[in-house]
Write a protein that holds these residues in place. Structure first.
Motif, PDB file in Angstrom:
ATOM      1  N   ALA A 186      -4.511  -1.481  -1.902  1.00  0.00           N
ATOM      2  CA  ALA A 186      -4.414  -0.372  -0.942  1.00  0.00           C
ATOM      3  C   ALA A 186      -3.516  -0.759   0.222  1.00  0.00           C
ATOM      4  CB  ALA A 186      -5.806   0.021  -0.459  1.00  0.00           C
ATOM      5  N   ILE A 187      -3.630  -2.011   0.663  1.00  0.00           N
ATOM      6  CA  ILE A 187      -2.774  -2.477   1.767  1.00  0.00           C
ATOM      7  C   ILE A 187      -1.310  -2.488   1.332  1.00  0.00           C
ATOM      8  CG2 ILE A 187      -2.200  -4.492   3.202  1.00  0.00           C
ATOM      9  CD1 ILE A 187      -5.195  -5.061   3.431  1.00  0.00           C
ATOM     10  N   ALA A 188      -1.054  -2.988   0.132  1.00  0.00           N
ATOM     11  CA  ALA A 188       0.324  -3.018  -0.366  1.00  0.00           C
ATOM     12  C   ALA A 188       0.883  -1.594  -0.492  1.00  0.00           C
ATOM     13  CB  ALA A 188       0.372  -3.731  -1.715  1.00  0.00           C
ATOM     14  N   PRO A 239      -9.030   4.813   5.330  1.00  0.00           N
ATOM     15  CA  PRO A 239      -8.162   4.157   6.310  1.00  0.00           C
ATOM     16  C   PRO A 239      -6.677   4.288   5.990  1.00  0.00           C
ATOM     17  CG  PRO A 239      -9.576   2.547   5.151  1.00  0.00           C
ATOM     18  CD  PRO A 239     -10.025   3.898   4.734  1.00  0.00           C
ATOM     19  N   ASN A 240      -6.311   4.451   4.705  1.00  0.00           N
ATOM     20  CA  ASN A 240      -4.891   4.553   4.382  1.00  0.00           C
ATOM     21  C   ASN A 240      -4.250   5.795   5.007  1.00  0.00           C
ATOM     22  OD1 ASN A 240      -6.495   6.049   2.427  1.00  0.00           O
ATOM     23  ND2 ASN A 240      -4.533   6.521   1.448  1.00  0.00           N
ATOM     24  N   VAL A 241      -5.063   6.851   5.217  1.00  0.00           N
ATOM     25  CA  VAL A 241      -4.517   8.069   5.831  1.00  0.00           C
ATOM     26  C   VAL A 241      -4.036   7.785   7.254  1.00  0.00           C
ATOM     27  CG1 VAL A 241      -5.022  10.441   6.553  1.00  0.00           C
ATOM     28  CG2 VAL A 241      -5.892   9.601   4.367  1.00  0.00           C
ATOM     29  N   THR A 242      -4.709   6.869   7.936  1.00  0.00           N
ATOM     30  CA  THR A 242      -4.303   6.515   9.305  1.00  0.00           C
ATOM     31  C   THR A 242      -2.832   6.096   9.328  1.00  0.00           C
ATOM     32  OG1 THR A 242      -6.558   5.751   9.716  1.00  0.00           O
ATOM     33  CG2 THR A 242      -4.862   5.003  11.264  1.00  0.00           C
ATOM     34  N   VAL A 243      -2.465   5.249   8.378  1.00  0.00           N
ATOM     35  CA  VAL A 243      -1.094   4.729   8.349  1.00  0.00           C
ATOM     36  C   VAL A 243      -0.117   5.766   7.776  1.00  0.00           C
ATOM     37  CG1 VAL A 243       0.371   2.960   7.313  1.00  0.00           C
ATOM     38  CG2 VAL A 243      -1.828   2.339   8.331  1.00  0.00           C
ATOM     39  N   VAL A 250       1.862  -0.264   2.959  1.00  0.00           N
ATOM     40  CA  VAL A 250       3.106  -0.883   3.422  1.00  0.00           C
ATOM     41  C   VAL A 250       4.310  -0.276   2.676  1.00  0.00           C
ATOM     42  CG1 VAL A 250       4.405  -3.046   3.418  1.00  0.00           C
ATOM     43  CG2 VAL A 250       2.013  -3.018   4.188  1.00  0.00           C
ATOM     44  N   ALA A 251       4.155  -0.124   1.364  1.00  0.00           N
ATOM     45  CA  ALA A 251       5.242   0.470   0.575  1.00  0.00           C
ATOM     46  C   ALA A 251       5.481   1.911   1.020  1.00  0.00           C
ATOM     47  CB  ALA A 251       4.895   0.409  -0.910  1.00  0.00           C
ATOM     48  N   GLY A 252       4.397   2.613   1.347  1.00  0.00           N
ATOM     49  CA  GLY A 252       4.516   4.008   1.804  1.00  0.00           C
ATOM     50  C   GLY A 252       5.336   4.097   3.082  1.00  0.00           C
ATOM     51  N   LEU A 253       5.073   3.177   4.025  1.00  0.00           N
ATOM     52  CA  LEU A 253       5.837   3.179   5.279  1.00  0.00           C
ATOM     53  C   LEU A 253       7.318   2.934   5.008  1.00  0.00           C
ATOM     54  CD1 LEU A 253       3.486   1.196   7.692  1.00  0.00           C
ATOM     55  CD2 LEU A 253       4.147   3.605   7.884  1.00  0.00           C
ATOM     56  N   ARG A 254       7.606   1.995   4.109  1.00  0.00           N
ATOM     57  CA  ARG A 254       9.022   1.669   3.833  1.00  0.00           C
ATOM     58  C   ARG A 254       9.699   2.822   3.101  1.00  0.00           C
ATOM     59  NH1 ARG A 254       7.362  -4.532   3.026  1.00  0.00           N
ATOM     60  NH2 ARG A 254       7.492  -5.025   5.257  1.00  0.00           N
ATOM     61  N   GLN A 255       8.907   3.544   2.332  1.00  0.00           N
ATOM     62  CA  GLN A 255       9.468   4.713   1.654  1.00  0.00           C
ATOM     63  C   GLN A 255       9.817   5.796   2.683  1.00  0.00           C
ATOM     64  OE1 GLN A 255       7.889   7.852  -0.099  1.00  0.00           O
ATOM     65  NE2 GLN A 255       9.858   8.088  -1.116  1.00  0.00           N
ATOM     66  N   ILE A 256       8.956   5.960   3.687  1.00  0.00           N
ATOM     67  CA  ILE A 256       9.233   6.950   4.744  1.00  0.00           C
ATOM     68  C   ILE A 256      10.508   6.569   5.501  1.00  0.00           C
ATOM     69  CG2 ILE A 256       8.362   7.938   6.899  1.00  0.00           C
ATOM     70  CD1 ILE A 256       5.511   7.677   5.740  1.00  0.00           C
ATOM     71  N   VAL A 257      10.703   5.252   5.731  1.00  0.00           N
ATOM     72  CA  VAL A 257      11.940   4.802   6.390  1.00  0.00           C
ATOM     73  C   VAL A 257      13.159   5.307   5.616  1.00  0.00           C
ATOM     74  CG1 VAL A 257      13.359   2.776   6.935  1.00  0.00           C
ATOM     75  CG2 VAL A 257      10.898   2.744   7.437  1.00  0.00           C
ATOM     76  N   SER A 258      13.060   5.276   4.288  1.00  0.00           N
ATOM     77  CA  SER A 258      14.228   5.611   3.465  1.00  0.00           C
ATOM     78  C   SER A 258      14.504   7.118   3.394  1.00  0.00           C
ATOM     79  CB  SER A 258      14.035   5.061   2.047  1.00  0.00           C
ATOM     80  OG  SER A 258      13.055   5.843   1.366  1.00  0.00           O
ATOM     81  N   LEU A 259      13.587   7.934   3.894  1.00  0.00           N
ATOM     82  CA  LEU A 259      13.804   9.392   3.835  1.00  0.00           C
ATOM     83  C   LEU A 259      14.814   9.829   4.889  1.00  0.00           C
ATOM     84  CD1 LEU A 259      10.114  10.658   3.426  1.00  0.00           C
ATOM     85  CD2 LEU A 259      11.887  10.558   1.669  1.00  0.00           C
ATOM     86  N   ARG A 289       1.322  -8.981   7.831  1.00  0.00           N
ATOM     87  CA  ARG A 289       0.969 -10.209   8.548  1.00  0.00           C
ATOM     88  C   ARG A 289      -0.546 -10.299   8.765  1.00  0.00           C
ATOM     89  NH1 ARG A 289       2.664  -9.311  14.261  1.00  0.00           N
ATOM     90  NH2 ARG A 289       0.550  -8.520  14.274  1.00  0.00           N
ATOM     91  N   ASP A 290      -1.137  -9.150   9.168  1.00  0.00           N
ATOM     92  CA  ASP A 290      -2.552  -9.157   9.557  1.00  0.00           C
ATOM     93  C   ASP A 290      -3.478  -8.609   8.477  1.00  0.00           C
ATOM     94  OD1 ASP A 290      -1.681 -10.211  11.879  1.00  0.00           O
ATOM     95  OD2 ASP A 290      -2.340  -8.564  13.175  1.00  0.00           O
ATOM     96  N   ALA A 291      -3.063  -8.742   7.239  1.00  0.00           N
ATOM     97  CA  ALA A 291      -3.876  -8.193   6.156  1.00  0.00           C
ATOM     98  C   ALA A 291      -5.306  -8.741   6.181  1.00  0.00           C
ATOM     99  CB  ALA A 291      -3.220  -8.481   4.808  1.00  0.00           C
ATOM    100  N   ASP A 292      -5.438 -10.022   6.509  1.00  0.00           N
ATOM    101  CA  ASP A 292      -6.782 -10.620   6.533  1.00  0.00           C
ATOM    102  C   ASP A 292      -7.667  -9.973   7.596  1.00  0.00           C
ATOM    103  OD1 ASP A 292      -6.076 -12.274   4.504  1.00  0.00           O
ATOM    104  OD2 ASP A 292      -5.614 -14.002   5.794  1.00  0.00           O
ATOM    105  N   THR A 293      -7.102  -9.795   8.778  1.00  0.00           N
ATOM    106  CA  THR A 293      -7.848  -9.153   9.862  1.00  0.00           C
ATOM    107  C   THR A 293      -8.281  -7.740   9.457  1.00  0.00           C
ATOM    108  OG1 THR A 293      -6.234 -10.270  11.272  1.00  0.00           O
ATOM    109  CG2 THR A 293      -7.776  -8.751  12.353  1.00  0.00           C
ATOM    110  N   LEU A 294      -7.369  -7.014   8.817  1.00  0.00           N
ATOM    111  CA  LEU A 294      -7.682  -5.642   8.399  1.00  0.00           C
ATOM    112  C   LEU A 294      -8.816  -5.645   7.381  1.00  0.00           C
ATOM    113  CD1 LEU A 294      -4.096  -4.137   8.006  1.00  0.00           C
ATOM    114  CD2 LEU A 294      -5.809  -3.541   9.742  1.00  0.00           C
ATOM    115  N   ARG A 295      -8.721  -6.556   6.433  1.00  0.00           N
ATOM    116  CA  ARG A 295      -9.779  -6.607   5.409  1.00  0.00           C
ATOM    117  C   ARG A 295     -11.129  -6.950   6.042  1.00  0.00           C
ATOM    118  NH1 ARG A 295      -5.946  -8.461   1.519  1.00  0.00           N
ATOM    119  NH2 ARG A 295      -6.082 -10.388   2.722  1.00  0.00           N
ATOM    120  N   ALA A 296     -11.106  -7.855   7.050  1.00  0.00           N
ATOM    121  CA  ALA A 296     -12.356  -8.225   7.720  1.00  0.00           C
ATOM    122  C   ALA A 296     -12.956  -7.016   8.452  1.00  0.00           C
ATOM    123  CB  ALA A 296     -12.105  -9.373   8.695  1.00  0.00           C
ATOM    124  N   ALA A 297     -12.088  -6.271   9.128  1.00  0.00           N
ATOM    125  CA  ALA A 297     -12.565  -5.064   9.823  1.00  0.00           C
ATOM    126  C   ALA A 297     -13.131  -4.078   8.815  1.00  0.00           C
ATOM    127  CB  ALA A 297     -11.414  -4.429  10.610  1.00  0.00           C
TER     128      ALA A 297
END
Lengths: 423, 423
Positions: free
Chosen positions: A77-79, A128-132, A82-91, A42-50
């Motif tokens: 990188a954002i995609a 920044p991807n390590v944060t997520v 997001v895919a990484g988080l959904r993959q963790i859900v599936s574990l 949802r907030d991809a634009d805000t993240l890119r601006a930061a």
């Protein structure tokens, strides 16, 4: 700001939040991960601006292009995050499993329950991807987390921290379950690694320099990864075709990874046959071969163009480049001895069709991964089927080799009694 | 003598010997244990004479009777050492087992192999039996060992070291597989705990003071045990008979052990019923009860003679004596909160017939052993069926709770390939 006090406050809040994180059921923890993924989309634009603000400051400070590259948060990188988080859900949920339950003569039933470690501190560079990624793995494993990313990524990390907190709250988890250290003061790292009352383990993700510095000061245990000086030993009984494939792949698939071969050992009985053929492959990649006297003679006779003499220092070097140390050894014993003396105990492989040699190598080489007839490049959490990887451990205690979600948990004893007392 | 150099030499020899120890098969390691047992039986007179010299020096130095008692090597103590070694022989070999082998999409088969840690340093007080126990466990688990016993036992430890070396040699193992530090200089301890290049883990066996001191300085990881502030929570739905048995046994079976209850928590709804009955049992042992206001009122009304008021300090005290802190709590949540705040994360037990309360306590109390309807006194390697115990760990990483032979090993990854390379 009193950094030490600031970090102690973060630690205290993390410890308090760790109970709520540990108590939450699988569905709740997965729900938080899904909410965070949706919020990032949802907030991809805000993240890119930061991220743009971070990049502008980094460019102004004259950061090297490679570092700018890692700092950049592209659409892709954002995609991936997001895919990484959904993959963790599936574990599968690593938490709560009870194993090895046995009835003892006293009547009690004793087993072990897998539980979160508690509070995990993660120290990493400006990616920044390590944060997520790290937040996701810690939420999934029921831990509270303190994230300390590289100061160059502070704006982006702040923006991500808000979304993570929103996801935690949305799922009914404590918002302090994941905290991002909001200061670029380096003293924050010193405080984080010396408060064992609040932090159960530190996972440093970064270069050798960072980790060596932490090792000097840390009083909190670390799951740490130093260097990867990996070996392939081509045994006298090797299948030549496998030796050529593995010898080439282990060095040339990628140069900058920790599971890349840095030293090739070849049994004397097969050296004159295998080295020239292997050299023909390395020639296509212009790999510099730093050879001991025996290997040098063979390779020189074969006319290898990128040849140098190896010194003892080469046995101890992680090149991370198209350079390979080459040594001819007497045979299996000398190969094992060389590995146990010079390797960084990361990953070693033997190429052989000799069953006894393979089994001895497997048993006697003291490294976190030991392989028969496979490329060292397979030493990786995803290739091993862990589903995710928080890091690779060179340590022997707790977790060794690629560390997945289980490495963020421990086993406690549970006793099911019926009123038993000790006689 | 340059102590640092002396210890480095020991370390280097231990590291070299560790390879031979790890390589040896089960039969060889068991043979060494049997030879050591036989040598101790044969030379019992020599051992007693050496121990006499230690005792004479200790008496002359004015050692306390309790310490003299632990230093003494009676006929019975010798027989127990020998029986202990033979018991270790009978345990399954923890080394070499390969587990969790899975075929991955790449074609490689990945599993984990249990291997020795390498070199174990053991630091203990003046108890000569620990020399043999610890050596036995380390030999069985394929590790090399450096033993640093209390200086008062030096003559006896020297005599034992000779017999251990004889047994190792007799079985064809490196005599340096077990080394006893042959100096009473305290600097030897400082050196031992700061040479991670030679020592993989330190197991301190001794009092809280020793371990707190080591924690300040050690750069080698430790499997350590601090204190045991253990709790029993009597829930509102407890079976009263079980509560009385467990409440009495956990406190009064032995006072000086780390798994003895130090604080009793009682749910308000059952306190007036259960506390006077429990007090009647404690009265037979003259246990001093240090009670919070609510418990104090109930116990005073029941006329309990050994009653005092508890202060917050009591929640944090390991009495190791016939003293018990008592607190009335609202119920399960408050009991879990009290345990997670005040316990030393050793062993906590709930007494209840309520299924959901039992399962929540099991999951949410963050201690190395959590029990339902059983006495905390069961938290012990032998009671848990580990066959042997090198110590009890308060840590969360690596080994938690009673540590047996497995705690002296780690899991490395092993890969069975067929020529696979990474694409």
């Amino acid at each position: 700001m009193d950094i030490k006090q600031y970090m102690q406050d973060i630690g205290q809040r993390a410890r308090a939040a760790s109970r709520g994180m540990a108590r939450a059921d699988s569905a709740t923890r997965n729900r938080a991960l899904e909410l965070i993924a949706a919020a990032i989309e949802r907030d991809a634009d805000t993240l890119r601006a930061a991220n743009e603000r971070d990049l502008a400051a980094a460019r102004a400070a004259g950061l090297a292009p490679a570092m700018l590259d890692r700092l950049a948060l592209s659409d892709k990188a954002i995609a991936t995050m997001v895919a990484g988080l959904r993959q963790i859900v599936s574990l599968p949920d690593p938490v709560g499993e009870i194993s090895n339950v046995k009835i003892r003569p006293s009547g009690i039933q004793v087993g072990q329950m897998r539980v979160p470690l508690g509070v995990i501190g993660i120290i990493y560079e400006a990616r920044p991807n390590v944060t997520v990624d790290a937040a996701g793995l810690c939420i999934k494993s029921g831990n509270a987390t303190i994230l300390r990313g590289g100061s160059e990524a502070i704006n982006c990390n702040r923006a991500l921290a808000k979304l993570v907190a929103e996801g935690l709250r949305g799922a009914g988890l404590p918002a302090d379950g994941v905290q991002v250290v909001d200061t670029t003061d380096r003293a924050a790292v010193g405080a984080l690694i010396t408060m064992p009352q609040f932090v159960d383990v530190i996972v440093p993700r970064g270069g050798k320099g960072l980790i060596a510095r932490l090792m000097e000061e840390a009083t909190v245990p670390m799951i740490k990864h130093l260097d990867g000086i990996c070996h392939v030993y081509i045994d006298g009984k090797a299948d030549i075709a496998k030796a050529l494939d593995i010898g080439f792949n282990a060095k040339c698939h990628r140069y900058g990874t920790c599971n890349t071969m840095e030293t090739l050992l070849v049994a004397r009985s097969i050296a004159a046959e295998v080295l020239p053929q292997l050299a023909a492959r390395y020639a296509t990649e212009k790999v510099e071969l730093r050879a001991d006297a025996e290997a040098h003679a063979i390779l020189a006779a074969a006319g290898y163009p990128h040849l140098a003499h190896a010194s003892e220092e080469d046995w101890a070097t992680e090149y991370l480049a198209p350079i390979l140390a080459v040594r001819v050894v007497d045979g299996l014993d000398a190969a094992i001895e060389h590995c146990n003396t010079w390797s960084s105990k990361h990953t070693e492989a033997i190429v052989t069709e000799d069953y006894s040699a393979a089994m001895r190598f497997l048993r006697e080489v003291d490294s976190s991964s030991v392989m028969i007839n496979a490329s060292t490049r397979f030493a990786d959490g995803f290739e091993y089927g862990l589903g995710a990887e928080i890091g690779i451990s060179n340590d022997k205690l707790h977790a060794r080799g690629p560390v997945g979600l289980e490495g963020l948990t421990s086993l406690k004893y549970v006793v099911f009694g019926h009123g038993e007392i000790r006689k």
